[in-house]
Design an enzyme around this catalytic site. Sequence first.
Site, PDB file in Angstrom:
ATOM      1  N   ASN A  92       0.827  -1.208   0.000  1.00  0.00           N
ATOM      2  CA  ASN A  92       0.000   0.000   0.000  1.00  0.00           C
ATOM      3  C   ASN A  92       0.862   1.260   0.000  1.00  0.00           C
ATOM      4  O   ASN A  92       1.875   1.334   0.688  1.00  0.00           O
ATOM      5  CB  ASN A  92      -0.921   0.000   1.212  1.00  0.00           C
ATOM      6  CG  ASN A  92      -1.877  -1.181   1.196  1.00  0.00           C
ATOM      7  OD1 ASN A  92      -2.060  -1.806   0.145  1.00  0.00           O
ATOM      8  ND2 ASN A  92      -2.453  -1.500   2.328  1.00  0.00           N
ATOM      9  N   HIS A 109       5.934  -0.789  -2.682  1.00  0.00           N
ATOM     10  CA  HIS A 109       5.441  -0.090  -3.868  1.00  0.00           C
ATOM     11  C   HIS A 109       5.516   1.426  -3.727  1.00  0.00           C
ATOM     12  O   HIS A 109       4.875   2.149  -4.475  1.00  0.00           O
ATOM     13  CB  HIS A 109       3.994  -0.518  -4.184  1.00  0.00           C
ATOM     14  CG  HIS A 109       3.889  -1.918  -4.723  1.00  0.00           C
ATOM     15  ND1 HIS A 109       2.703  -2.624  -4.782  1.00  0.00           N
ATOM     16  CD2 HIS A 109       4.840  -2.753  -5.215  1.00  0.00           C
ATOM     17  CE1 HIS A 109       2.931  -3.818  -5.291  1.00  0.00           C
ATOM     18  NE2 HIS A 109       4.212  -3.932  -5.563  1.00  0.00           N
ATOM     19  N   GLY A 176      -5.322  -9.104   2.974  1.00  0.00           N
ATOM     20  CA  GLY A 176      -5.989  -8.120   2.119  1.00  0.00           C
ATOM     21  C   GLY A 176      -5.323  -7.862   0.786  1.00  0.00           C
ATOM     22  O   GLY A 176      -5.255  -6.722   0.338  1.00  0.00           O
ATOM     23  N   THR A 177      -4.838  -8.919   0.166  1.00  0.00           N
ATOM     24  CA  THR A 177      -4.269  -8.734  -1.176  1.00  0.00           C
ATOM     25  C   THR A 177      -4.814  -9.805  -2.116  1.00  0.00           C
ATOM     26  O   THR A 177      -4.995 -10.956  -1.722  1.00  0.00           O
ATOM     27  CB  THR A 177      -2.725  -8.714  -1.150  1.00  0.00           C
ATOM     28  OG1 THR A 177      -2.238  -8.603  -2.486  1.00  0.00           O
ATOM     29  CG2 THR A 177      -2.127  -9.936  -0.494  1.00  0.00           C
ATOM     30  N   LEU A 203     -10.868 -11.083   2.268  1.00  0.00           N
ATOM     31  CA  LEU A 203     -12.325 -11.137   2.123  1.00  0.00           C
ATOM     32  C   LEU A 203     -12.742 -12.318   1.251  1.00  0.00           C
ATOM     33  O   LEU A 203     -13.703 -13.018   1.546  1.00  0.00           O
ATOM     34  CB  LEU A 203     -12.815  -9.819   1.511  1.00  0.00           C
ATOM     35  CG  LEU A 203     -14.255  -9.421   1.721  1.00  0.00           C
ATOM     36  CD1 LEU A 203     -14.631  -9.389   3.196  1.00  0.00           C
ATOM     37  CD2 LEU A 203     -14.500  -8.056   1.091  1.00  0.00           C
TER      38      LEU A 203
HETATM   39  P1  OAD Z   1      -6.427  -5.569  -4.836  1.00  0.00           P
HETATM   40  O1  OAD Z   1      -7.457  -4.498  -5.010  1.00  0.00           O
HETATM   41  O2  OAD Z   1      -5.966  -6.291  -6.041  1.00  0.00           O
HETATM   42  O3  OAD Z   1      -6.965  -6.665  -3.821  1.00  0.00           O
HETATM   43  C1  OAD Z   1      -7.528  -6.313  -2.591  1.00  0.00           C
HETATM   44  C2  OAD Z   1      -7.944  -7.583  -1.875  1.00  0.00           C
HETATM   45  O4  OAD Z   1      -8.449  -7.212  -0.612  1.00  0.00           O
HETATM   46  C3  OAD Z   1      -9.047  -8.375  -2.598  1.00  0.00           C
HETATM   47  O5  OAD Z   1      -8.671  -9.746  -2.675  1.00  0.00           O
HETATM   48  C4  OAD Z   1     -10.273  -8.202  -1.691  1.00  0.00           C
HETATM   49  O6  OAD Z   1     -11.072  -9.372  -1.619  1.00  0.00           O
HETATM   50  C5  OAD Z   1      -9.622  -7.952  -0.349  1.00  0.00           C
HETATM   51  N1  OAD Z   1     -10.432  -7.147   0.572  1.00  0.00           N
HETATM   52  C6  OAD Z   1     -11.318  -6.147   0.283  1.00  0.00           C
HETATM   53  N2  OAD Z   1     -11.842  -5.646   1.408  1.00  0.00           N
HETATM   54  C7  OAD Z   1     -11.290  -6.333   2.436  1.00  0.00           C
HETATM   55  C8  OAD Z   1     -11.437  -6.286   3.854  1.00  0.00           C
HETATM   56  N3  OAD Z   1     -12.254  -5.421   4.455  1.00  0.00           N
HETATM   57  N4  OAD Z   1     -10.716  -7.164   4.601  1.00  0.00           N
HETATM   58  C9  OAD Z   1      -9.878  -8.057   4.007  1.00  0.00           C
HETATM   59  N5  OAD Z   1      -9.711  -8.149   2.679  1.00  0.00           N
HETATM   60  C10 OAD Z   1     -10.403  -7.296   1.900  1.00  0.00           C
HETATM   61  O7  OAD Z   1      -5.198  -4.896  -4.061  1.00  0.00           O
HETATM   62  P2  OAD Z   1      -3.698  -5.422  -3.908  1.00  0.00           P
HETATM   63  O8  OAD Z   1      -3.653  -6.899  -3.853  1.00  0.00           O
HETATM   64  O9  OAD Z   1      -3.110  -4.657  -2.783  1.00  0.00           O
HETATM   65  O10 OAD Z   1       0.396  -1.781  -7.179  1.00  0.00           O
HETATM   66  O11 OAD Z   1      -3.065  -4.926  -5.248  1.00  0.00           O
HETATM   67  C11 OAD Z   1      -1.697  -5.152  -5.474  1.00  0.00           C
HETATM   68  C12 OAD Z   1      -1.083  -4.030  -6.256  1.00  0.00           C
HETATM   69  O12 OAD Z   1      -1.865  -3.829  -7.451  1.00  0.00           O
HETATM   70  C13 OAD Z   1      -1.131  -2.681  -5.594  1.00  0.00           C
HETATM   71  O13 OAD Z   1      -0.080  -2.477  -4.649  1.00  0.00           O
HETATM   72  C14 OAD Z   1      -0.961  -1.754  -6.741  1.00  0.00           C
HETATM   73  C15 OAD Z   1      -1.882  -2.405  -7.748  1.00  0.00           C
HETATM   74  O14 OAD Z   1      -1.482  -2.284  -9.039  1.00  0.00           O
HETATM   75  C16 OAD Z   1       1.003  -0.651  -7.524  1.00  0.00           C
HETATM   76  O15 OAD Z   1       0.475   0.444  -7.432  1.00  0.00           O
HETATM   77  C17 OAD Z   1       2.391  -0.836  -8.017  1.00  0.00           C
END
Ligand code: OAD
Length: 237
Positions: A92, A109, A176-177, A203
């Site tokens: 994040n 990142h 949360g990824t 989630l």
């Molecule tokens: P994503 O938006 O791809 O994934 C977020 C995850 O969090 C999903 O699997 C959701 O199911 C989950 N989620 C949502 N709400 C939640 C909650 N309240 N509790 C637990 N989980 C929850 O985000 P990232 O995996 O962080 O990179 O994305 C990875 C990278 O993609 C980011 O760092 C960014 C983006 O491109 C850069 O900016 C370089």
Amino acid sequence: MKDIQNIVILTGAGISAESGVATFRGPDGLWEGHRVEDVATPEAFARDSDLVQKFYDERRAQLATVAPNAAHLALAELEAKWPGDLLLITQNVDDLHDRAGSQKLLHMHGELSSAWCLACDGRSPFTGQMALDPACPQCDQFGHLRPDIVWFGEMPYQMERIELALTQCDLFVSIGTSGAVYPAAGFVQSARHYGAETLEMNLDPSEGSFHFHQSRMGRAGELVPAWVEQILSHGLC
Ligand code: OAD
């Protein structure tokens, strides 16, 4: 269950969702209205720096309107109380882990609240609007600041330190990824290869969910404090 000393935790956008920061791939995803190629690549910045600067200026301004949630606070508490090693790696670019009190923290990142000067190569804390082309706080030159964010096609920060930590951890926890973006998506496989227990809290099942020994599905704001309480009481995952 193995004895846990060294913990590596990876967080993604889901841990900040309950603070009101939109995730990337959710229904109200951050990229809505913007193609990723238009705002998150070096090519986009070269083509239309004003669009890219305004996009990140908005995200930076939003930081003042959000606060760490129970999951961020629980991880900071874990760091303060855990007797072994702990490293928190976040994908994040928000500052919610920092504001919760985490210190053993890597922003792989980059960070919204940091500016990278392409003239002097210096990095400085930054809270304003880069679209206004402010001077670099270090070299005083105007018009050379870019967001200190790792864009697609660029190398994430501190990979050597991260890879070393993954070889040495007893427990790897992903929170949360979506597991859609490498190299972070591959950390579970590295940690497991070197013998770590692996736990996912999300989630929905992430793309690499099947790599984890254990998956807990739900909101980070509930799952993470419960897990922290559990591991601090019993030393187990
Ligand atoms: P994503 O938006 O791809 O994934 C977020 C995850 O969090 C999903 O699997 C959701 O199911 C989950 N989620 C949502 N709400 C939640 C909650 N309240 N509790 C637990 N989980 C929850 O985000 P990232 O995996 O962080 O990179 O994305 C990875 C990278 O993609 C980011 O760092 C960014 C983006 O491109 C850069 O900016 C370089």
